[in-house]
Design a protein around this motif. Sequence first.
Motif, PDB file in Angstrom:
ATOM      1  N   CYS A  58       0.847  -1.190   0.000  1.00  0.00           N
ATOM      2  CA  CYS A  58       0.000   0.000   0.000  1.00  0.00           C
ATOM      3  C   CYS A  58       0.885   1.242   0.000  1.00  0.00           C
ATOM      4  N   CYS A  61       0.305   2.915   3.821  1.00  0.00           N
ATOM      5  CA  CYS A  61       0.708   2.271   5.073  1.00  0.00           C
ATOM      6  C   CYS A  61       1.723   1.162   4.873  1.00  0.00           C
ATOM      7  N   CYS A  75      -5.838   0.246   5.667  1.00  0.00           N
ATOM      8  CA  CYS A  75      -6.198   1.675   5.716  1.00  0.00           C
ATOM      9  C   CYS A  75      -7.303   2.051   4.726  1.00  0.00           C
TER      10      CYS A  75
HETATM   11 ZN   LIG Z   1      -2.848   0.843   3.407  1.00  0.00          ZN
END
Ligand SMILES: [Zn+2]
Length: 156
Positions: A58, A61, A75
Amino acid sequence: MLGTGDPNQTIAGLGVAFLLLAGLWRFVGWVREAPQKPDPWDAEFERRLEAPETLEVCCLCSTPQGPGAWFCKHCGSAVGPYNNLMPYVHIFSEGEVFRNGVTGRFRNRPFIFIGYVLITLGINPIFAPIYWFFLLFNLKHPQNEQESAEDQDVQQ
Ligand SMILES: [Zn+2]
């Protein structure tokens, strides 16, 4: 300009064209002679990065994402390769962007703020002032100031 029959305008047009070509030639030469920056990654890191078994992460994150993932399970950020092109899924990506505007997960920059104002005005001018209220409230929120300070630290 060139087809007017006035020789002065023809000469002026040719002069401007010559200056544009000379400027373009200098620009191409400047780009070609620019020093190349060294590769920050070694060959082993690049080999591991491009290996087929390497998982995507990601962008917010850094949570590893499985193949075929459209949104981060940690997230909620859009992580799919074609999320913004798919007719149905791109709505969720746009929603994430607008949600970030009112939850403090964007960089507090004037250009981004103006973008939020103009886009919401273009999408729905009736409810845009309500969104602007929460956007301005979010800009005054202390959490956003803390993130902006962290952004300043990262840039320095
Ligand atoms: Zn994430």
